[in-house]
Design a protein around this motif. Sequence first.
Motif, PDB file in Angstrom:
ATOM      1  N   LYS A 122       0.960  -1.183   0.000  1.00  0.00           N
ATOM      2  CA  LYS A 122       0.094   0.165   0.069  1.00  0.00           C
ATOM      3  C   LYS A 122       0.806   1.124  -0.025  1.00  0.00           C
ATOM      4  O   LYS A 122       0.536   2.243  -0.660  1.00  0.00           O
ATOM      5  CB  LYS A 122      -0.822  -0.049   1.222  1.00  0.00           C
ATOM      6  CG  LYS A 122      -1.656   1.386   1.322  1.00  0.00           C
ATOM      7  CD  LYS A 122      -2.772   1.205   2.431  1.00  0.00           C
ATOM      8  CE  LYS A 122      -3.482   2.507   2.762  1.00  0.00           C
ATOM      9  NZ  LYS A 122      -4.098   2.783   1.584  1.00  0.00           N
ATOM     10  N   ASP A 127      -3.368   1.085  -5.582  1.00  0.00           N
ATOM     11  CA  ASP A 127      -4.857   1.319  -5.213  1.00  0.00           C
ATOM     12  C   ASP A 127      -5.162   0.297  -4.164  1.00  0.00           C
ATOM     13  O   ASP A 127      -4.796  -1.135  -4.348  1.00  0.00           O
ATOM     14  CB  ASP A 127      -6.026   1.459  -6.444  1.00  0.00           C
ATOM     15  CG  ASP A 127      -7.238   1.971  -5.689  1.00  0.00           C
ATOM     16  OD1 ASP A 127      -7.772   1.091  -5.233  1.00  0.00           O
ATOM     17  OD2 ASP A 127      -7.555   3.116  -5.977  1.00  0.00           O
ATOM     18  N   ASN A 128      -6.204   0.642  -3.273  1.00  0.00           N
ATOM     19  CA  ASN A 128      -6.574  -0.467  -2.159  1.00  0.00           C
ATOM     20  C   ASN A 128      -7.382  -1.852  -2.932  1.00  0.00           C
ATOM     21  O   ASN A 128      -7.321  -2.713  -2.419  1.00  0.00           O
ATOM     22  CB  ASN A 128      -7.392  -0.142  -1.381  1.00  0.00           C
ATOM     23  CG  ASN A 128      -6.835   0.746  -0.139  1.00  0.00           C
ATOM     24  OD1 ASN A 128      -5.428   0.782  -0.186  1.00  0.00           O
ATOM     25  ND2 ASN A 128      -7.448   1.643   0.725  1.00  0.00           N
ATOM     26  N   LYS A 129      -7.787  -1.503  -4.096  1.00  0.00           N
ATOM     27  CA  LYS A 129      -8.566  -2.552  -4.743  1.00  0.00           C
ATOM     28  C   LYS A 129      -7.841  -3.448  -5.425  1.00  0.00           C
ATOM     29  O   LYS A 129      -8.222  -4.753  -5.630  1.00  0.00           O
ATOM     30  CB  LYS A 129      -9.486  -2.115  -5.924  1.00  0.00           C
ATOM     31  CG  LYS A 129      -8.623  -1.361  -7.165  1.00  0.00           C
ATOM     32  CD  LYS A 129      -9.786  -1.078  -8.168  1.00  0.00           C
ATOM     33  CE  LYS A 129      -8.786  -0.582  -9.608  1.00  0.00           C
ATOM     34  NZ  LYS A 129      -9.652  -0.179 -10.533  1.00  0.00           N
ATOM     35  N   ILE A 136      -2.180  -4.203   3.395  1.00  0.00           N
ATOM     36  CA  ILE A 136      -2.678  -2.999   3.996  1.00  0.00           C
ATOM     37  C   ILE A 136      -2.193  -2.975   5.441  1.00  0.00           C
ATOM     38  O   ILE A 136      -1.702  -2.067   5.991  1.00  0.00           O
ATOM     39  CB  ILE A 136      -4.134  -2.799   3.945  1.00  0.00           C
ATOM     40  CG1 ILE A 136      -4.330  -2.784   2.450  1.00  0.00           C
ATOM     41  CG2 ILE A 136      -4.409  -1.292   4.476  1.00  0.00           C
ATOM     42  CD1 ILE A 136      -6.065  -2.840   2.086  1.00  0.00           C
TER      43      ILE A 136
END
Length: 789
Positions: A122, A127-129, A136
């Motif tokens: 991260k 991107d988090n997706k 994370i």
Amino acid sequence: MLLSKKFVSDYIDLPKELSIKQIADDMTSVGNEYDSAGPLINCTNLIVGKVLECVNHKDSDHLHVCKVDIGSEVLNIVCGAPNVREGIKVIVALPGAVLPGGEIKKGVIRGVESNGMLCSIKELGLDNKFLEPKDIEGIHELPLDTKVGTDPIKALELDDEVIDFELTSNRGDLLSILGMAYELGAIYKKDVKDIDLTYKENKENIKDEFKIEIKTTDCPLFLAKKVKNVVIKESPKFIKNRLIASGIRPINNVVDISNYVMLETGQPLHYYDANRLGDTLIVRNANCNEKLVTLDGNERNLNENDIVIANKNEAVGLAGVMGGLSTEIENDTKDIIIESAIFDSIKIRKTSKKILRSEASNRFEKGLDPKRTYMAIERSCALLEKYADAEIVGGMLIHDTVDKDEKVIEVRYEKVNKVLGIEIPKDEIVSILKALGFKTLEKEDIVIVTVPTRRLDIKIEEDLIEEIGRIYGIDKIQGKLPELPLKLGKYNKVKREIKNKLASLGLNETLTYSLIPQSEVHKFTTDTFEEIMLADPMSEDRNTLRYSLLYSLKEVFEYNNARNNSDISIFEIGKSFYKENNEYKEKLNLAVLLSGNYYLDIKKTKVDFYILKGIVEELLDYLGFNGRYSFITGNVPSELHPGVSALINIQGNNIGIIGKLHPNVTKKDIFVFEIDLDKLLSLHPSKMTYKDISKYPSIVKDVAFVVNKNILNGDITTLIKKAGGRMLNQIEVFDVYTGENVKENEKSIAYTLTFKDDSKTLSDEEVMQVFNKIINDVTSKLNCTVRDK
């Protein structure tokens, strides 16, 4: 469209010295604009390290003090990740490293020196997706065989570069890596490699156990194949990373292969769990109010304009947009039906706009190459066999009504140079066409070009000339003055003269939208017409082309009045639109709106009907209609006050309306007029003449008549003009009174009469003789009196 350099390099050998910025600029030079170009992971000064020692920080309950080997030295680093421990390989951001979150510096954390940072995925900017929870919550753990001291981005195979293109709507072929490869091949004169479509089929035949039924004309091409015994697992790293670079989240090997092939070929696919689908797949239009739960878990309400994929019992997918939840691929899926199809692009666009825009619908909307439809399903089988251990069932179910013949277009060398305005040698023209992947047959004055079906945007000779020009380079085209026969044109100055005249009368010009709500289009007019509505309006407030300009001016008034500006004097000259006998028509209108105080020079006057009427008279006199117009009662729009309104008439032709807005429309005192300029100017105004200002003085007299309320001002002024003769120069109403000393059924209208003779100075006796005649004629013929107070 996100273009991954690694992805496209699988199909074309790009020159190694080319930077991603240079590739982006070269693509822009041939007409493909981009928003950004750069590395997928935009971080610096990262290195692979190994945690040699990890102990708890003495002054913290969650921090750890680590000894990290980076190959050249061992660093002391404080880390708060819960998963940090001795023996793991990690991503180390050295002091001076720049990450999306900022620059890493040496520091002291609770009394302990820290020389860098251990990173999660991260923190590298993904991107988090694209991330799992572990990416994370903690630092990333590299494989144990990763070499210490190397570049972790390369070790993760995320050392990719990406260009974010803003493509034009006609270039649907560029929504694929293959399409991009052909475009780059044309620029750098490189060949595009073939895709591996090889796989083995078993001895079974899909036709023996499954069938398709196409019950709509909105599906010209539909292919289906079956694969068995797939193993759902994690995708190979190269597939996952190419999806990430293209902005798509990896899920599992089967779903990822579907998305990978879509990106690769531009043809969307859909996979159905065969054991949940049944033995029949039906393509049809949805029933009215039919329900479908899509893959995102939302229930969709459909209608006859939507195309669905169904089994014998229910809809199982929304064609071209999203699959249904009931047949989705899950971890226990073994057998799959693969769909590769073409649906009506207009229907898909309308459905996707209503339901959901997706990567698939974006491609269906712009049109698909039917040959790629076949290629994609074959490519899908090859990858499923290789990376999902699939067994491919023999045969394919085919519904195909598409014309797959390639377009053959003759291009004239002479026309190429004439249109582009330059001299391109014949061999260069042919070379460009071949670089674009087009087959050519050269003749003396022409080249016959066979356009592949992937280029749906090329239909005529001019399209090919455009291709030649953009690949040759518009920067090579030298500017020169055109050589054309010229003739003197005509300029209609009337519209400009009207604007100037109204501006000189103290009015301000406005420009308003031509689109208004359908509910308002038949207001401010008594004409019968068919309105023109937009097929796909952006909002219901702007869905119909206007017929009258007065609604738009009223909106301007309301906007200003809401901001405490109530003195409004505005006009607009604009088109109005209507449909008559199935023919679309338009006309030019002039509209004026007054409210509050009217300012002319430094004089301020409260707006009333006569101020507005005076403006109309000034304009018509200026245009050469002096003495030919009148204001008459008649059928005025219901939005006007019936007692303070009239038709503007020129020799029996009604050319406009004038009056005060009805109290049912607004409680404000708003006065308007609207004139059909096309009709007005078709009446052939008299040629305007000019005369010198008289050097003799004028004499002014005031008179007020008390008349019945039903008597019109026009009737009075007609008698005044007739009795006044040539000596009477001007009539002006300055007061209308209905108060004290006037009976309930009567009104008092006061006039200023100006007398003048251009040949001499008038005597008071001469003026009084005419003035008394006017009074006698008006009082006797209209049975009225002169007001003496």
